[in-house]
Design an enzyme around this catalytic site. Structure first.
Site, PDB file in Angstrom:
ATOM      1  CB  CYS B  98      -6.338  31.207  -9.997  1.00 61.55           C
ATOM      2  SG  CYS B  98      -6.725  29.461 -10.022  1.00 61.55           S
ATOM      3  CG  HIS B 102      -5.670  34.614 -14.241  1.00 65.20           C
ATOM      4  ND1 HIS B 102      -5.536  35.016 -15.546  1.00 65.20           N
ATOM      5  CD2 HIS B 102      -5.248  33.319 -14.195  1.00 65.20           C
ATOM      6  CE1 HIS B 102      -5.060  33.991 -16.278  1.00 65.20           C
ATOM      7  NE2 HIS B 102      -4.871  32.957 -15.470  1.00 65.20           N
ATOM      8  CB  CYS B 136      -3.682  27.788 -15.668  1.00 65.00           C
ATOM      9  SG  CYS B 136      -3.804  29.373 -16.506  1.00 65.00           S
ATOM     10  CB  CYS B 202     -33.925  14.497 -28.277  1.00 61.57           C
ATOM     11  SG  CYS B 202     -34.364  12.771 -27.982  1.00 61.57           S
ATOM     12  CG  HIS B 203     -31.531  17.914 -27.411  1.00 59.58           C
ATOM     13  ND1 HIS B 203     -32.264  18.195 -26.279  1.00 59.58           N
ATOM     14  CD2 HIS B 203     -30.799  16.805 -27.115  1.00 59.58           C
ATOM     15  CE1 HIS B 203     -31.962  17.308 -25.338  1.00 59.58           C
ATOM     16  NE2 HIS B 203     -31.085  16.451 -25.821  1.00 59.58           N
ATOM     17  CB  CYS B 244     -26.995  12.680 -24.147  1.00 60.66           C
ATOM     18  SG  CYS B 244     -28.285  13.858 -23.687  1.00 60.66           S
TER      19      CYS B 244
END
Lengths: 156, 283
Positions: B98, B102, B136, B202-203, B244
């Site tokens: 990486c 970067h 990448c 619920c949220h 969930c």
């Protein structure tokens, strides 16, 4: 001949017993209320109490607070408190609400406990895998009756 | 919310439990006595059913909250450290790491987490961090893809998130991303499974309320990846979505599916204005 008659009698008796239970698809709602016992038998409030608090059964207290069940830990606050429910609702109304609350309260969050089809992406219990409708209802006819019998004890 | 909290305190006291685990909903979050985190913000205009948005951190117990206030106490930072080693490690046929492109993650990745998921013009799709990392790896490094919720992947998203902590979430939902966002919104309001529950039940409608022993949050994703005490591991958004939907007694969607990518964008947009917190600590 005699033997055959006996077999027939047995078959009639068995069919008779099956008729007494109303299948989820056959329940008739009158403004959300259900007049007749779903199992054909009376409910047992003690058994209903166990269904109310058990996570694997009704788990009613996940959303509802019930003072009389305060020995069971953690009551939710998503649905209305059920103290005095028997003063506010008739037996038929309570049965309808437990079986399928959406018939009385359009859009309610409360799951239908006696319904087998019409779901979006129905799953096989809590596995996350697909299941084919009809699904087994969340509670049996007798368990619904037991819960109704328990709720009828909640008087203020 | 306050009132409800008081009520639940009353219930628990009545029940006679010792030391109920309750959140300090008024607490403020500063990490390492340095990074100020916005845990409450006005809801963005496109989140029409909420007036204020809250980080899931405010709904957690004081003990859990404290774990995120110091990186030495945050178990999610172990994943960040592990990803730092991966960041510098050459992998794949191109002989690159990486860092080859970067350089220093702390500089080059600053701000990235805040705008993801994000429309990728070249690919013509909305991409999550996981997708961009794998692009990448395969395209530039000639390396194998990482699994969506594999440790190496989740750790890398933790590293990338960590360098943006404190910056406001600001995912774009206009232009070409709009279609995906709309799809995510539809999923958010769809009542799945035998329990017929949508995310919103619920949220959105019940955040702040208790559901059995769980204190419902707004389901914001600004804290992802999340170190969950329950699983003792870092979790991706898609892994959480899967859990969930499974818990509604439904057939879940797969991690990395178009449905979850759309939901990821939509839910992230509901948190625009909250700070990036990942890796956060939750129960």
């Amino acid at each position: 001949m005699k033997h055959r008659a006996l077999t027939l009698a047995c078959a009639v008796t068995l069919t008779g017993a099956a008729w007494a239970e109303t299948a989820p698809e056959a329940v008739s709602y009158d403004y959300g209320a259900v007049a007749e016992s779903l199992s054909g038998a009376p409910g047992d409030p003690e058994a209903g109490r166990a269904v109310m608090v058990s996570r694997g059964l009704g788990n009613c207290i996940a959303c509802h607070e019930v003072t009389a069940l305060s020995d069971a830990p953690f009551h939710g606050e998503v649905g209305p408190m059920l103290d005095g429910a028997a003063d506010r609702w008739t037996e038929a109304e309570l049965r309808g609400i437990v079986a399928n609350a959406k018939m009385m309260f359009d859009g309610t969050m409360m799951p239908a406990f006696y319904k087998t089809s019409g779901y979006i992406r129905p799953g096989d219990a809590f596995t996350g895998k697909a299941a084919t409708e009809p699904l087994p209802p969340l509670l049996t006819a007798q368990q619904i009756e037991d819960v109704v019998a328990y709720l009828l004890t909640l008087k203020e | 919310m306050k009132n409800k909290m008081l009520r639940s305190v009353a219930v628990l006291v009545a029940v006679g439990l010792s030391a109920p685990v309750l959140a300090d909903e008024d607490a403020d979050l500063v990490i390492n006595e340095e990074i100020e985190i916005t845990v409450r913000a006005p809801a963005p205009d496109h989140t029409e059913n909420l007036s204020e948005i809250f980080s899931g951190w405010v709904f957690r117990s004081a003990e859990t909250q404290a774990m995120q206030m110091d990186d030495f106490d945050n178990p999610g930072m172990i994943g960040v450290e592990s990803a730092m080693a991966d960041w510098a490690a050459v992998d794949g046929s191109e002989g690159k790491s990486c860092a080859s492109c970067h350089e220093d993650a702390e500089t080059s990745m600053k701000g990235v987490r805040a705008v993801y998921p994000k429309w990728n013009e070249e690919a013509g799709e909305v991409r999550t961090l996981e997708m961009q990392i794998n692009d990448c790896r395969t395209t530039r490094m000639g390396a194998e893809e990482w699994k969506w919720s594999g440790d190496d992947m989740v750790d890398m998203t933790a590293l990338i998130s960590s360098v943006s902590r404190g910056m406001p979430m600001n995912v774009a939902i206009d232009g070409p991303a709009r279609e995906t966002w709309e799809k995510g919104k539809e999923i958010y309001y769809t009542r799945y499974g035998q329990l017929e529950l949508a995310c919103a039940n619920c949220h959105e409608d019940n955040y702040g309320n208790m559901i059995r022993a769980d204190h419902l949050s707004q389901g914001q994703t600004n804290g992802f990846p999340v170190y969950r005490l329950k699983t003792a591991s870092l979790n991706s958004t898609h892994k959480r979505f899967r859990g969930c939907i499974r818990d509604t007694r439904a057939e879940t969607f797969a991690e990395g599916s178009p449905e979850f990518i759309a939901l990821d964008l939509y839910v992230a947009s509901r948190g625009n204005g909250l700070s990036v917190e990942g890796p956060s600590v939750r129960n």
